[in-house]
Design a protein around this motif. Structure first.
Motif, PDB file in Angstrom:
ATOM      1  N   ALA A 195      -7.714   3.002  -0.813  1.00 27.65           N
ATOM      2  CA  ALA A 195      -6.065   2.746  -0.684  1.00 27.65           C
ATOM      3  C   ALA A 195      -5.653   2.613  -2.084  1.00 27.65           C
ATOM      4  O   ALA A 195      -6.482   2.127  -3.041  1.00 27.65           O
ATOM      5  CB  ALA A 195      -5.565   1.611   0.007  1.00 27.65           C
ATOM      6  N   TYR A 203       0.878   7.861   3.833  1.00 31.37           N
ATOM      7  CA  TYR A 203       1.532   7.618   2.641  1.00 31.37           C
ATOM      8  C   TYR A 203       2.929   7.194   2.867  1.00 31.37           C
ATOM      9  O   TYR A 203       3.623   7.480   3.787  1.00 31.37           O
ATOM     10  CB  TYR A 203       1.666   9.038   2.125  1.00 31.37           C
ATOM     11  CG  TYR A 203       2.492   9.441   0.803  1.00 31.37           C
ATOM     12  CD1 TYR A 203       2.183   8.333  -0.399  1.00 31.37           C
ATOM     13  CD2 TYR A 203       3.550   9.767   0.791  1.00 31.37           C
ATOM     14  CE1 TYR A 203       2.967   8.760  -1.534  1.00 31.37           C
ATOM     15  CE2 TYR A 203       4.505   9.826  -0.222  1.00 31.37           C
ATOM     16  CZ  TYR A 203       4.239   9.242  -1.416  1.00 31.37           C
ATOM     17  OH  TYR A 203       5.207   9.379  -2.545  1.00 31.37           O
ATOM     18  N   ALA A 258      -8.127   6.287   6.065  1.00 36.93           N
ATOM     19  CA  ALA A 258      -8.814   5.414   6.806  1.00 36.93           C
ATOM     20  C   ALA A 258      -9.767   6.111   7.505  1.00 36.93           C
ATOM     21  O   ALA A 258      -9.347   7.308   8.170  1.00 36.93           O
ATOM     22  CB  ALA A 258      -7.785   4.690   7.647  1.00 36.93           C
ATOM     23  N   SER A 270      -3.267   5.970   1.338  1.00 35.57           N
ATOM     24  CA  SER A 270      -4.657   5.380   1.949  1.00 35.57           C
ATOM     25  C   SER A 270      -5.096   6.476   2.946  1.00 35.57           C
ATOM     26  O   SER A 270      -4.713   7.513   3.465  1.00 35.57           O
ATOM     27  CB  SER A 270      -4.476   4.355   2.673  1.00 35.57           C
ATOM     28  OG  SER A 270      -3.606   4.476   3.984  1.00 35.57           O
ATOM     29  N   ASP A 318     -12.876   4.643   3.446  1.00 34.98           N
ATOM     30  CA  ASP A 318     -11.736   4.101   3.317  1.00 34.98           C
ATOM     31  C   ASP A 318     -11.178   3.896   1.905  1.00 34.98           C
ATOM     32  O   ASP A 318     -12.188   3.518   1.117  1.00 34.98           O
ATOM     33  CB  ASP A 318     -11.756   2.650   3.871  1.00 34.98           C
ATOM     34  CG  ASP A 318     -12.063   2.730   5.482  1.00 34.98           C
ATOM     35  OD1 ASP A 318     -11.269   3.337   6.174  1.00 34.98           O
ATOM     36  OD2 ASP A 318     -12.941   1.741   6.072  1.00 34.98           O
ATOM     37  N   GLU A 322       0.802  -1.189  -0.100  1.00 34.07           N
ATOM     38  CA  GLU A 322      -0.056  -0.031  -0.059  1.00 34.07           C
ATOM     39  C   GLU A 322       0.819   1.489   0.107  1.00 34.07           C
ATOM     40  O   GLU A 322       1.848   1.200   0.754  1.00 34.07           O
ATOM     41  CB  GLU A 322      -0.807  -0.188   1.182  1.00 34.07           C
ATOM     42  CG  GLU A 322      -1.641   1.217   1.418  1.00 34.07           C
ATOM     43  CD  GLU A 322      -2.586   0.863   2.598  1.00 34.07           C
ATOM     44  OE1 GLU A 322      -3.451  -0.183   2.784  1.00 34.07           O
ATOM     45  OE2 GLU A 322      -2.390   1.897   3.523  1.00 34.07           O
TER      46      GLU A 322
END
Ligand SMILES: Nc1ncnc2c1ncn2[C@@H]1O[C@H](COP(=O)(O)OP(=O)(O)OP(=O)(O)O)[C@@H](O)[C@H]1O
Ligand SMILES: [Mg+2]
Lengths: 239, 328
Positions: free
Chosen positions: A26, A63, A8, A6, A24, A3
């Motif tokens: 990603a 990140y 969240a 993202s 959410d 990942e």
């Protein structure tokens, strides 16, 4: 795929208006993700939260393994988040090449000859070389959108966040844009592309996310998402 | 990575020649006090100070998009700082520069507060700052309120020496500030400032540290305006707060920059020369003079918003003192 960027549990409110609600999202290293959804779904707002232009009311943005929620847009760009704007925001008083040099020196952190090489590369890749010396204020809408792409590229991003750069193009121009974005991807840049014109998206993306009313309502293999009953409903709802 | 044979340039033969010509002209100007009489030397000192003011206002507004009608705050403070330092026994000519430096330091907290304001609020807010600073300076017993005081330390020089020294100080200040600004605007600060002027959010989105860049411009402009004020008190010797903290200085700066060409490097220099010529021809004719200036600036803003140099640049594609880039 590890990942890279993202969001969240992201919520965003403007006064009484809830724009994002428990989102959410990603994107992995080198991955290409499309985002669709009806007008006002919150796509641009999510992109603004990812890029640091909006501070979410709740939730976190990560990140490259670290939290970047507290970093502003400039710092995130320097770390490798490049973006375009849905309504183009060119530096009107500067020429196209100066727009790119600005992006390469600040966002890309390049100086001297290297900044020039980067700018020329972004210029050539986005097909804007003939317009290099034009002041941005003399450009039409389509060229301004192209400049958004070129300028984001000149910052040497690891993730490129694109917001509706494909609207209003002829078939030939659309095919050219798709090949440009595939080329960017081939260089290992992850792509998040908000676009209403699904057939363009399908030529580039690995995964599709659909948003509606501030939420992610579907996320997965592009054709499966498009066939999803909830997604069809969301679009029918506005039609 | 770059398949095209094109490359990015900054200089043209013409611009190289222009820079050489400007340097040459500046060197010739050094000799003025040796050749010309008192009147010419004094007038040219004034021209240099106007040049500094125009440069400073343009770097703030034309490059950074920060329109201020309160730069007289720094002009007045620069004069005041020079007087205070000289009064404390500091050698008077170095005091002019040191005072300006101190004003720039004092401008730092102002920048932190004022740069949070946008557009018109910033413009008017700076005027309020100037009025406030004016009142504070009036409280200093050395200044004696509106009665004012003088830079008496200058009386230790005879009139002719003083005139020449002040002229050289003004010429050196203008040259140093102009070349310094030229150098800075050609670097990161220049692209940052222009990006901010054109679109602040877009600037941040390409990695421009918006606040830091604005603060740098603000402090540079404070320093330059303060130096201009210090030089002004060195030419007139007397310091009356009302004259130094007057909004007319901002009006002059705006006039020079709008007429010359905002956001071009060459324009304000042209504007300063024009303003100087107008003042020499019609100066000291009171209220009508001010109205004439205002009307001219307004006409330019409406009919020729890019100013004289901006129009010339557009028409002929001239770049004499280039801060940008082009592809060839
Ligand atoms: N800065 C803001 N202030 C107030 N409301 C906002 C702001 N930004 C976005 N909104 C609101 O948030 C909602 C989502 O907007 P957003 O631009 O994210 O939608 P979108 O999915 O990108 O739509 P479109 O497809 O039309 O571009 C809209 O109702 C919009 O009016
Ligand atoms: Mg949108």
């Amino acid at each position: 795929m590890p990942e890279l960027l993202s969001a969240a549990g992201v919520g965003l409110r403007f006064g009484a208006l809830t724009v994002l609600d428990g989102v959410d999202f990603a994107v992995g290293e080198g991955e290409a993700v499309g985002i669709v959804g009806p007008n006002g779904a919150g796509k641009t707002s999510l992109l603004n939260v990812l890029a640091g232009a909006y501070r979410p009311t709740v939730g976190a943005v990560r990140y490259g393994g670290g939290e970047v929620s507290r970093l502003d847009a400039a710092e995130r760009c320097r770390l490798g988040l490049g973006r375009s704007h849905q309504v183009p925001r060119p530096f009107l008083g500067m020429s196209v090449i100066e727009n790119l040099m600005t992006a390469a020196t600040h966002g890309g952190g390049f100086s001297g000859a290297e900044a020039q090489v980067r700018s020329l590369d972004a210029l050539a890749l986005s097909g804007m070389t003939p317009l290099a010396n034009r002041r941005a204020e003399t450009l039409g809408l389509l060229d301004r959108k192209r400049l958004e792409l070129a300028r984001a590229l000149a910052t040497a991003p690891q993730v490129l966040l694109l917001d509706e750069i494909g609207g209003g193009l002829t078939d030939g121009e659309a095919a050219e844009l798709v090949s440009i974005i595939r080329e960017i991807r081939a260089r290992g840049v992850a792509i998040v592309w908000i676009e209403h014109i699904v057939h363009m998206l399908l030529q580039v993306i690995d995964r599709l996310v659909c948003m509606d009313a501030g939420r992610v309502i579907a996320n997965g293999e592009p054709r499966a998402v498009l066939a999803d009953a909830g997604v069809i409903d969301a679009y029918m709802g506005v039609a | 990575m770059n398949p095209s044979p094109l490359s990015i340039h900054r200089w043209t033969p013409l611009s190289v020649a222009s820079v050489a010509a400007v340097v040459g002209a500046q060197l010739l100007l050094v000799a003025v006090p040796l050749v010309f009489g008192a009147n010419v030397v004094e007038r040219l000192t004034t021209l240099c100070i106007y040049g500094i003011l125009a440069l400073m206002w343009n770097s703030l507004a034309g490059y950074g998009g920060l329109i201020s009608v309160g730069q007289q705050a720094f002009f007045g403070l620069g004069a005041y700082a020079a007087i205070r330092l000289a009064d404390a026994g500091f050698p008077v000519y170095p005091a002019l520069a040191l005072g300006a430096l101190l004003v720039a330091v004092a401008a730092l907290p102002m920048a932190q507060a004022m740069l949070r304001l946008k557009g018109g609020e910033f413009a008017i807010g700076m005027w309020v700052v100037a009025e406030f600073v004016h009142l504070l300076v009036n409280l200093d017993p050395l200044i004696q309120g509106e009665t004012g005081t003088s830079l008496i330390a200058l009386n230790s020089f005879d009139a002719e020496a003083r005139r020449s020294y002040t002229y050289w100080a003004a010429l050196a200040s203008m040259a140093a500030l102009a070349w310094g600004m030229f150098f800075l605007l050609r670097g990161r600060l220049g692209t940052a400032a222009q990006a901010i002027r054109d679109n602040e959010e877009a600037a941040a989105s390409v990695g421009v540290r918006v606040f830091a860049a604005k603060r740098t411009l603000f402090l540079l402009s404070a320093f330059g305006c303060a130096l201009a004020g210090a030089l002004w008190v060195a030419t007139t010797i007397s310091f009356q707060p009302k004259t130094y903290f007057s909004v007319q200085w901002s009006a002059y700066m705006i006039f020079m920059v709008l007429v010359g060409g905002i956001g071009t490097f060459e324009g304000p220099i042209l504007g300063a020369v024009l303003f100087f010529a107008v003042e020499t021809a019609f100066g000291a004719t009171g209220v009508w003079y001010m109205i004439g200036l205002g009307a001219t600036a307004l006409l330019f803003a409406m009919l020729l918003p890019q100013g004289l140099w901006g129009a010339i640049e557009k028409r002929f594609g001239l770049r004499l003192l280039p801060v940008g880039y082009f592809l060839k």
